[in-house]
Scaffold this active site. Structure first.
Site, PDB file in Angstrom:
ATOM      1  N   ASP A 224       0.828  -1.199   0.000  1.00 27.67           N
ATOM      2  CA  ASP A 224       0.000   0.000   0.000  1.00 27.67           C
ATOM      3  C   ASP A 224       0.865   1.252   0.000  1.00 27.67           C
ATOM      4  OD1 ASP A 224      -2.122  -1.722   0.125  1.00 27.67           O
ATOM      5  OD2 ASP A 224      -2.492  -1.444   2.265  1.00 27.67           O
ATOM      6  N   ALA A 225       0.202   2.389  -0.098  1.00 25.37           N
ATOM      7  CA  ALA A 225       0.890   3.675  -0.025  1.00 25.37           C
ATOM      8  C   ALA A 225       1.557   3.826   1.336  1.00 25.37           C
ATOM      9  CB  ALA A 225      -0.101   4.808  -0.262  1.00 25.37           C
TER      10      ALA A 225
END
Length: 655
Positions: A224-225
């Site tokens: 994920d970010a």
């Protein structure tokens, strides 16, 4: 007697026709020059002679202009033979050969086309879309052959095309500042940085530079970010000896020269042609690090703190900590800041009437001085171990339903480390080893462990979350999550067995050559055989560099970010202040009340026993929320954290 004779002749004719049909089926390429149906005169003059010319197809047979007559009598043996021949020829023409998509080639072609469409990234180039839309069924094998041939042909610029090889690329990166790892057009991601570096290094040709799909880019794990990785594995096709690479420089160092210091290529390994980083990955290991104050009970005046059932006269940790000596060392260094904050707010932070009401900075001093006790550490370990095994984790991701079988995931080993110190602050790590993980799964698992540990919720709640009741489980901050490494044990065993077979053949060829004083295999054949040897995906070769990168880049960035932004403290404040019934599953009994279940068909809260304001709710020690904030999908926590972070210096978030 004439009737018996006719029957015998008809039977003989039928036997001849069946024998001819069997002969024709055994050899499709052999043409039948003259198949004559012998009949008795009593059968009448309507039955005509049928001739099948050599190489005659089904379309020619059906043409009225061809010199062939077809018996239209349904019971005719000749008509049955012709019908069988026509059906076989039609099937051959429809399926085609190897290039026509027939047989296994056709099915593989359809599969390749499906995979190409599925893996196609949006908005890369109009030409890429046009090529996919105009492709025909069954052209998979032919397209693969064409691509292989094009490797040795000229490129679009007229220059000779340099052959590319299938490789596994081992990379490490700090995810802070990136919108995840996977390529996403128009967004800054890890893979887009690596792909651009390969283009600049000449490892990806200009013809393939407009779309990563052209080099078969795939990853073992998607992050994920904001999530980092010590080792992640990509598979793609690279030019291993680009013209721009110095002769004394490795391909890894050459690509790294075009990458920022927060992204490193550890190793490039030649792999088999069928290698796929995602599907051939046996398991993945993650590590989530967080300060131990995350398990500290919420302040008693907050909605989350009111969920804790206390014995009569029992004080919270916050009430006792405000008068303890643990503040002496750190408070002395921040007296000036605390006084400034108190004067700006117009409130006395050490008021006797409100001993726990302090500014954010003052409460953060208390949090950083916190040391987790042994009994709470054991309770956290028990909560963590409750996830071990195969379960339905649909409540720990987004966009999935309870009936979705893809939500069944296996947690192989879950380990909680001992506390360790970083900059006078105590941290702890949760290590995950699972077969695979869904989107946000680890962050939601960590969040539930934190919420349960802080509110005294027993581990018996964890198995309840695998059931059909939809719950609001938030995501823990992405800052603490780290992908340690993916595992390829099955692939490595396959490579070991393959190398043993190749080495055995090379050894036999060499012994024959020595014994006969001749060449059993030509040198080129032996060279091709040796070129099929592959190295396993072994991290021990780069282990030292990876550990140094983790210490200097990934973990240092994580600790500095927490020390500067107080990310975990802001996340705790965000959820401590939430009212409503969506967190009613945090209770001393470890059960999920009806009021905590989300869903469109959920009954009105006022009609349930656990509705806000009801005696049953008060008996369970649940806060009396006048207004419910139950949502079908929780709000974006990153956006809320950004709002809190922007005004945290001016506002007393804890007050």
């Amino acid at each position: 007697m004439s009737g018996v004779k006719r029957d015998a002749d008809t039977a003989a004719a039928g036997s001849d026709e069946k024998q001819q049909q069997r002969d024709s089926t055994q050899n499709d390429t052999r043409a039948t020059t003259a198949t004559t149906a012998t009949t008795d005169k009593a059968q009448g003059p309507d039955i005509k002679r049928v001739k099948l010319d050599e190489g005659l197809g089904s379309q020619q047979l059906s043409s009225p202009s061809h010199d062939a007559s077809v018996d239209v009598t349904p019971s005719s043996p000749t008509n049955a033979l012709l019908k069988c021949k026509n059906e076989r020829n039609n099937n051959v023409q429809q399926r085609g050969g190897r290039n026509g998509g027939g047989g296994r080639g056709g099915r593989q072609g359809d599969k390749n086309k499906k995979n190409n469409n599925k893996g196609k990234q949006r908005d890369w180039t109009d030409s890429r879309k046009s090529n996919n839309n105009t492709s025909k069924e069954g052209d998979g094998a032919q397209a693969a052959s064409t691509r292989a041939d094009n490797d040795d042909q000229e490129g679009a610029d007229g220059k000779p095309r340099i052959p590319k090889k299938k490789v596994a690329m081992l990379i490490g990166y700090s995810g802070l500042g990136y919108s995840g790892s996977q390529v996403n057009p128009g967004v800054k991601t890890i893979e887009s940085e690596v792909f651009e570096a390969c283009i600049k290094a000449g490892a990806v040709s200009e013809d393939n530079s407009d779309n990563p799909n052209k080099v078969s880019l795939m990853r073992a794990a998607r992050t994920d970010a904001g999530v980092s990785a010590a080792i992640n594995v990509l598979n793609l096709k690279l030019i291993l000896e680009p013209p721009s690479k110095p002769a004394d420089m490795s391909i890894e160092d050459h690509i790294n020269s075009f990458l920022p210091a927060t992204i490193r290529v550890w190793q490039v390994i030649r792999v088999q042609g069928g290698f796929h980083a995602r599907t051939m990955c046996d398991s993945r290991m993650y590590n989530y690090s967080l300060p131990t104050y995350c398990f500290l009970e919420p302040r008693p005046e907050t909605p989350m703190g009111k969920r804790i059932q206390r014995k009569e006269g029992e004080k919270s940790w916050w009430e006792s900590a405000s008068k303890s000596e643990m503040l002496d060392g750190q408070a002395a260094r921040t007296d000036e800041n605390a006084e400034t904050s108190a004067d700006a707010s117009g409130k006395e932070s050490d008021s006797k009437d409100e001993p726990t009401k302090k500014s954010f900075k003052e409460n953060q001093i208390l949090r950083k001085a916190y040391r987790i006790p042994a009994d709470l550490l054991e309770r956290v370990r028990q909560l963590f171990q409750a996830f071990t095994g195969s379960h339905n984790f649909w409540n720990f991701t987004v966009g999935k339903e309870f009936s979705d079988r893809s939500c069944q995931r296996v947690m192989k080993n879950l380990t909680l480390t001992e506390p360790f110190m970083v900059k006078d602050q105590e941290w702890i790590s949760l290590k995950f080893h699972g077969q695979s993980f869904m989107l946000h799964q680890i962050r939601k698992m960590v969040a539930l462990i934190i919420l349960c540990a802080r509110t005294g919720t027993p581990p018996s709640l964890i198995p309840e979350t695998f059931g059909p009741a939809r719950l609001n489980i938030p995501k823990a901050p992405a800052l603490g999550l780290l992908l340690e490494q993916p595992h390829f044990d099955s692939y490595n065993r396959k490579i070991k067995e393959s190398n043993q077979r190749i080495e055995s053949r090379l050894k036999k060829a060499s012994s024959k050559k020595d014994s006969k004083d001749g060449s059993a295999n030509t040198p080129s054949k032996e060279t091709d055989e040796a070129d099929q040897l592959r190295d396993p995906i072994d991290y021990s070769v780069v282990e030292e560099k990876v550990e140094q990168f983790k210490k200097d880049i990934i973990l240092k960035t994580m600790y500095d970010e927490e020390d500067r932004e107080d990310t975990f403290a802001l996340w705790l404040n965000l959820h401590d202040g939430q009212t409503g019934s969506e967190f009613d599953y945090l209770n001393a009994k470890g059960v999920i009340p009806q009021s905590a279940i989300l869903g469109k068909n959920k009954q009105a809260q006022s009609g349930r026993p656990n509705a806000p304001g009801s005696p049953q709710r008060a008996a369970q020690g649940l806060p009396d929320a006048k207004k419910s904030t139950v949502l079908e999908e929780p709000e974006d926590e990153e956006a809320l954290l950004a709002k809190l972070n922007s005004g945290r210096e001016a506002a007393e978030l804890d007050g």
